[in-house]
Design a protein around this motif. Structure first.
Motif, short mmCIF file in Angstrom:
data_model
loop_
_atom_site.label_atom_id
_atom_site.label_comp_id
_atom_site.label_asym_id
_atom_site.label_seq_id
_atom_site.Cartn_x
_atom_site.Cartn_y
_atom_site.Cartn_z
N ILE A 4 -31.33 43.91 24.46
CA ILE A 4 -30.58 45.16 24.50
C ILE A 4 -31.26 46.07 25.51
CG2 ILE A 4 -29.63 47.07 23.14
CD1 ILE A 4 -28.85 44.46 21.91
N ALA A 88 -27.03 43.16 26.12
CA ALA A 88 -26.14 44.30 25.89
C ALA A 88 -26.74 45.54 26.52
CB ALA A 88 -25.93 44.51 24.39
N ILE A 90 -26.55 49.70 26.20
CA ILE A 90 -26.09 50.72 25.27
C ILE A 90 -26.80 52.04 25.56
CG2 ILE A 90 -27.83 50.02 23.54
CD1 ILE A 90 -25.77 50.68 21.36
N LEU A 101 -22.24 46.30 17.83
CA LEU A 101 -22.94 45.18 18.45
C LEU A 101 -22.68 43.87 17.73
CD1 LEU A 101 -26.39 46.74 19.42
CD2 LEU A 101 -24.76 45.67 20.97
N MET A 104 -19.43 42.57 18.87
CA MET A 104 -19.55 42.13 20.26
C MET A 104 -20.29 40.81 20.32
SD MET A 104 -20.44 45.86 21.86
CE MET A 104 -20.51 45.54 23.60
N TYR A 105 -21.31 40.69 19.48
CA TYR A 105 -22.10 39.47 19.45
C TYR A 105 -21.26 38.28 18.99
CZ TYR A 105 -26.23 36.54 18.65
OH TYR A 105 -27.17 35.54 18.69
N TRP A 108 -18.93 37.21 21.64
CA TRP A 108 -19.67 36.43 22.65
C TRP A 108 -19.89 35.00 22.14
CZ3 TRP A 108 -24.92 34.72 22.02
CH2 TRP A 108 -25.44 34.07 23.14
N GLU A 116 -16.52 43.96 26.60
CA GLU A 116 -16.52 45.37 26.94
C GLU A 116 -16.13 46.19 25.74
OE1 GLU A 116 -15.10 45.87 31.45
OE2 GLU A 116 -13.49 45.40 30.06
N TYR A 154 -20.93 50.52 27.82
CA TYR A 154 -21.33 49.77 26.62
C TYR A 154 -20.76 48.36 26.73
CZ TYR A 154 -22.26 49.24 21.55
OH TYR A 154 -22.74 48.85 20.33
N LYS A 155 -21.60 47.38 27.04
CA LYS A 155 -21.11 46.02 27.28
C LYS A 155 -22.12 45.00 26.81
CE LYS A 155 -18.95 47.48 31.56
NZ LYS A 155 -17.58 47.63 31.24
N LEU A 156 -21.61 43.84 26.49
CA LEU A 156 -22.50 42.71 26.20
C LEU A 156 -22.16 41.61 27.18
CD1 LEU A 156 -23.67 41.56 22.80
CD2 LEU A 156 -22.76 39.82 24.30
#
Ligand code: UDP
Ligand code: MG
Length: 309
Positions: A4, A88, A90, A101, A104-105, A108, A116, A154-156
């Motif tokens: 992160i 990520a 943040i 998160l 998002m995780y 992924w 996004e 804010y992206k992973l």
């Protein structure tokens, strides 16, 4: 491993809370994780706090810039330092809800390479700010075809995407658009922008304006084309006016249009200046790139890299 990246600039009130809340979410997702605080040349106690946190918690690392290089540089320094299979980015002020998160995780894990977080609502913003943001997004969309409305930083990102971004040679970057520009399988998740945890926004209007200008010129040449087209328009106008003046002259009733001359001079003068200004702006960008100075200078590091796993 999950990394992160947390850019922070004068965020001493926010760093402990960010480390706690983000750490709590991430530790549930993966045993192997790291929080990388990038101190963007803070002038408050941020660095001491980061050092202290990383002494206490082996998952926390810190990079310190020699001065304020801006959020873009901080993000890219973090991406470079990150070891994770997913990385990520943040904000430090908890405006980007850490709880997201985990969604998002898992997105992924399901195969998305860029996840996004997009703003469902823009949170509390002044009317002037809103107008400014709206017109910026419109110009970007119209001129470069990249739709940035509601996007955030804010992206992973998957390791592949991070590697692709790390390989970009340019110095003047715009993370929000570049992560779309590199392509890859993208998923979007909505979130509501939370109010700032503590402190004030670190963006002054002039900083934001410069950021918008450099983002537009970094992604499109449309301003240059506008100069050409206004040139064409004036050329047509000139021909028509020229013929009219000649005809008048031949018929012996030349207009004694002193005001017309003044007006034309003023209009043409300002358009020329504007054109030169736009070209000059691109030129200065080229100059900045060609100097090949580093995007940032790291003065200190804290915490140890964990073994890759
Ligand atoms: N930030 C940074 N360098 C800067 C300005 C901001 O690293 O020169 C960081 C800041 O610490 C925060 C994030 O970028 O973590 C977003 O900044 P801020 O909350 O001030 O922006 P806003 O949310 O108002 O757009
Ligand atoms: Mg913020």
């Amino acid at each position: 491993m999950l990394s992160i990246v947390i850019p922070s600039f004068n965020e001493q009130e926010n760093i402990p809370a960010a480390a706690r809340e983000i750490g709590a979410v991430v530790s549930r997702l993966s045993d192997e994780y790291e929080l990388i605080f990038v101190d963007d040349g803070s002038r408050d106690g941020s660095w001491d706090i980061i050092t202290q946190l990383s002494d206490e918690d082996p998952h926390i690392r810190g990079l310190r810039f020699s001065r304020n290089f801006g959020k873009e540089s901080a993000i890219f320094a973090g991406l470079k330092a990150a070891d994770g299979d997913a990385v990520a980015v943040i904000d430090c002020d908890l405006q980007h809800p850490p709880a997201l998160l985990s969604d998002m995780y898992s997105t992924w894990q399901d195969g998305a390479e860029v996840v996004e977080a997009v703003k469902a609502s823009r949170g509390k913003e002044g009317i002037f700010y809103k107008m400014f943001a709206k017109s910026f997004y419109r110009i970007m969309r119209k001129s470069s075809g990249i739709d940035l409305d509601r996007t955030s930083d804010y992206k992973l990102l998957d390791r592949k995407v991070v590697d692709a971004l790390n390989e970009l040679p340019e110095r003047l970057t715009f993370f929000r658009a570049l992560s779309g520009w590199v392509g890859f399988k993208t998923a979007r998740i909505e979130f509501d922008v939370a109010p700032r945890n503590a402190g004030k926004t670190k963006w002054s209007f002039s900083k934001l304006f410069k950021y918008a200008l450099s983002s537009i010129t970094g992604f499109t040449n449309v301003p240059m084309h506008i100069i050409t087209w206004s040139g064409v328009l004036f050329f047509i106008f000139a021909i028509i006016l020229g013929i009219q003046t000649l005809v008048n002259f031949c018929m012996g009733n030349a207009a004694d249009g002193f005001s017309t001359v003044i007006l034309l001079l003023l209009i043409i003068g300002s358009i020329l200046m504007l054109g030169i200004g736009i070209i000059g702006y691109y030129l200065s960008k080229i100059y900045e790139e060609i100097k090949c100075r580093p995007r940032y200078i790291i003065s200190q590091r804290t915490g140890n890299r964990q073994s890759k796993g």
